[in-house]
Design a protein around this motif. Structure first.
Motif, PDB file in Angstrom:
ATOM      1  N   THR A   1       0.854  -1.175   0.000  1.00 23.72           N
ATOM      2  CA  THR A   1       0.000   0.000   0.000  1.00 23.72           C
ATOM      3  C   THR A   1       0.890   1.225   0.000  1.00 23.72           C
ATOM      4  OG1 THR A   1      -1.743  -1.159   1.230  1.00 23.72           O
ATOM      5  CG2 THR A   1      -1.816   1.243   1.225  1.00 23.72           C
ATOM      6  N   LEU A   2       0.579   2.198  -0.851  1.00 20.29           N
ATOM      7  CA  LEU A   2       1.404   3.390  -1.013  1.00 20.29           C
ATOM      8  C   LEU A   2       0.638   4.627  -0.568  1.00 20.29           C
ATOM      9  CD1 LEU A   2       2.841   2.636  -4.583  1.00 20.29           C
ATOM     10  CD2 LEU A   2       3.880   2.086  -2.370  1.00 20.29           C
ATOM     11  N   PHE A   3       1.378   5.570   0.034  1.00 24.61           N
ATOM     12  CA  PHE A   3       0.801   6.826   0.509  1.00 24.61           C
ATOM     13  C   PHE A   3       1.639   7.985  -0.030  1.00 24.61           C
ATOM     14  CE2 PHE A   3      -0.089   3.504   3.525  1.00 24.61           C
ATOM     15  CZ  PHE A   3      -1.405   3.693   3.899  1.00 24.61           C
ATOM     16  N   ILE A   4       0.971   8.953  -0.651  1.00 26.25           N
ATOM     17  CA  ILE A   4       1.651  10.152  -1.141  1.00 26.25           C
ATOM     18  C   ILE A   4       0.782  11.363  -0.824  1.00 26.25           C
ATOM     19  CG2 ILE A   4       2.875   8.952  -3.006  1.00 26.25           C
ATOM     20  CD1 ILE A   4       0.767   9.996  -4.960  1.00 26.25           C
ATOM     21  N   SER A   5       1.378  12.546  -0.887  1.00 27.59           N
ATOM     22  CA  SER A   5       0.611  13.783  -0.711  1.00 27.59           C
ATOM     23  C   SER A   5       1.412  14.947  -1.264  1.00 27.59           C
ATOM     24  CB  SER A   5       0.277  14.029   0.771  1.00 27.59           C
ATOM     25  OG  SER A   5       1.439  14.401   1.489  1.00 27.59           O
ATOM     26  N   ASP A   6       0.751  16.066  -1.367  1.00 30.82           N
ATOM     27  CA  ASP A   6       1.402  17.344  -1.667  1.00 30.82           C
ATOM     28  C   ASP A   6       2.207  17.333  -2.961  1.00 30.82           C
ATOM     29  OD1 ASP A   6       0.894  19.061   0.935  1.00 30.82           O
ATOM     30  OD2 ASP A   6       1.396  17.042   1.601  1.00 30.82           O
ATOM     31  N   LEU A   7       1.589  16.799  -4.021  1.00 33.26           N
ATOM     32  CA  LEU A   7       2.220  16.889  -5.332  1.00 33.26           C
ATOM     33  C   LEU A   7       2.049  18.291  -5.913  1.00 33.26           C
ATOM     34  CD1 LEU A   7       1.618  13.751  -4.890  1.00 33.26           C
ATOM     35  CD2 LEU A   7       1.677  13.591  -7.372  1.00 33.26           C
ATOM     36  N   HIS A   8       0.931  18.934  -5.611  1.00 38.44           N
ATOM     37  CA  HIS A   8       0.630  20.271  -6.127  1.00 38.44           C
ATOM     38  C   HIS A   8       0.737  20.298  -7.652  1.00 38.44           C
ATOM     39  CE1 HIS A   8       0.527  22.275  -2.144  1.00 38.44           C
ATOM     40  NE2 HIS A   8       1.432  21.372  -1.814  1.00 38.44           N
ATOM     41  N   LEU A   9       0.101  19.324  -8.290  1.00 42.07           N
ATOM     42  CA  LEU A   9       0.137  19.248  -9.750  1.00 42.07           C
ATOM     43  C   LEU A   9      -0.378  20.536 -10.371  1.00 42.07           C
ATOM     44  CD1 LEU A   9      -1.203  15.623 -10.357  1.00 42.07           C
ATOM     45  CD2 LEU A   9       1.165  16.412 -10.556  1.00 42.07           C
TER      46      LEU A   9
ATOM     47  N   GLY B   1       0.288  14.729   5.667  1.00 48.17           N
ATOM     48  CA  GLY B   1       1.152  15.545   4.821  1.00 48.17           C
ATOM     49  C   GLY B   1       1.077  16.991   5.248  1.00 48.17           C
ATOM     50  N   HIS B   2       0.955  17.870   4.274  1.00 51.68           N
ATOM     51  CA  HIS B   2       0.706  19.308   4.427  1.00 51.68           C
ATOM     52  C   HIS B   2       1.924  20.131   4.819  1.00 51.68           C
ATOM     53  CE1 HIS B   2      -1.279  23.091   5.077  1.00 51.68           C
ATOM     54  NE2 HIS B   2      -0.889  23.121   6.332  1.00 51.68           N
ATOM     55  N   THR B   3       2.684  19.715   5.808  1.00 49.01           N
ATOM     56  CA  THR B   3       3.738  20.583   6.351  1.00 49.01           C
ATOM     57  C   THR B   3       5.001  20.610   5.499  1.00 49.01           C
ATOM     58  OG1 THR B   3       4.659  18.836   7.748  1.00 49.01           O
ATOM     59  CG2 THR B   3       2.889  20.193   8.692  1.00 49.01           C
ATOM     60  N   HIS B   4       5.129  19.663   4.564  1.00 55.14           N
ATOM     61  CA  HIS B   4       6.326  19.580   3.710  1.00 55.14           C
ATOM     62  C   HIS B   4       7.581  19.324   4.547  1.00 55.14           C
ATOM     63  CE1 HIS B   4       4.313  22.123   0.252  1.00 55.14           C
ATOM     64  NE2 HIS B   4       3.501  21.225   0.783  1.00 55.14           N
TER      65      HIS B   4
END
Length: 245
Positions: free
Chosen positions: A3-11, A194-197
């Motif tokens: 299972t993969l988790f990602i965030s904050d790509l800001h495409l 995520g969110h905080t970078h």
């Protein structure tokens, strides 16, 4: 299964390097997983499911191909793309995930959040967030013509950038008391957000028991992914693909 988790790509159309990295990630990594969770700020801005662009079309087709292959897709709102709706999720074959949500990872209850609701020390942002998340504000915004919504989104991004440039770094991070309360409320010893970078893994103690807060990284200059596989969780950083790839 993985299972993969990602965030904050800001495409965004102005950052084709991030889009290219994402498409490669889907092809070479996510396509082999059981599930992909996108925990907010997938797009730099989202003004409604009726918006169209070359980037949105390409992303939609790539995600639909992923879910058609059998990979489960879950999308959570971020502070940039909180207007993503059921129509987009249905188009790509994904499920809109509430913030917060609790899932099981290797038998352990795990709390998933975007993370911005935990940044309570930034009271100015919290007031701004409350306004944007108001059903009435969102209803009024979505009723406006597309061009007007684009202008509003541009103005909101400018306001956010100016406000953040004048804030101390620590005020934009999570409040640890709020983190503990959220984990206690949902009876979880693990939190992923995520969110905080500020990608990292933070050991904690909740109710006298070992716990962990895992912060996903943003995709400004590298691919960040949390990989859950069997009994192992690994926060990974990978370089963007070369332009010649």
């Amino acid at each position: 299964m993985t299972t993969l988790f990602i965030s904050d790509l800001h495409l965004d159309e102005t950052r084709p390097d991030i889009s290219r990295a994402f498409f490669e990630f889907l092809r070479d990594d996510a396509s082999k997983a059981q599930a992909l969770y996108i925990l907010g700020d997938f797009f730099e801005s989202w003004i409604g499911d009726d918006d169209r662009s070359t980037l949105i079309d390409e992303v939609s087709l790539a995600l639909k191909a992923l879910t058609d292959s059998g990979v489960a897709l879950y999308i959570m709102h971020g502070n940039r793309d909180f207007l993503i709706g059921q129509q987009f999720c249905a188009t790509v074959g994904g499920q809109l995930l509430s913030d917060p949500s609790v899932i099981q990872i290797n038998g352990e209850a795990t709390l998933l959040m975007h993370g911005d609701s935990l940044c309570s020390d930034d009271q100015e942002y919290m007031r701004f967030r409350k306004m944007l998340r108001s059903p009435q504000w969102q209803q009024d915004a979505l009723a406006k013509p597309l061009e007007e919504r684009r202008a509003i989104a541009k103005h909101l991004r400018m306001m956010s950038s100016e406000a953040n440039s004048n804030k101390a770094e620590d005020i934009m991070d999570v409040n640890l008391d709020d983190v503990s309360r959220a984990m206690q409320t949902h009876q979880c010893q693990r939190l992923i957000h995520g969110h905080t970078h500020r990608p990292n893994r933070h050991p904690m103690t909740i109710d006298g028991q070992p716990a962990e807060r895992i912060v996903l990284g943003d995709w400004d200059s590298a691919v960040w992914v949390l990989r859950a596989n069997n009994d192992n969780l690994k926060l990974e950083q990978h370089p963007f693909p070369s332009t010649s790839a």
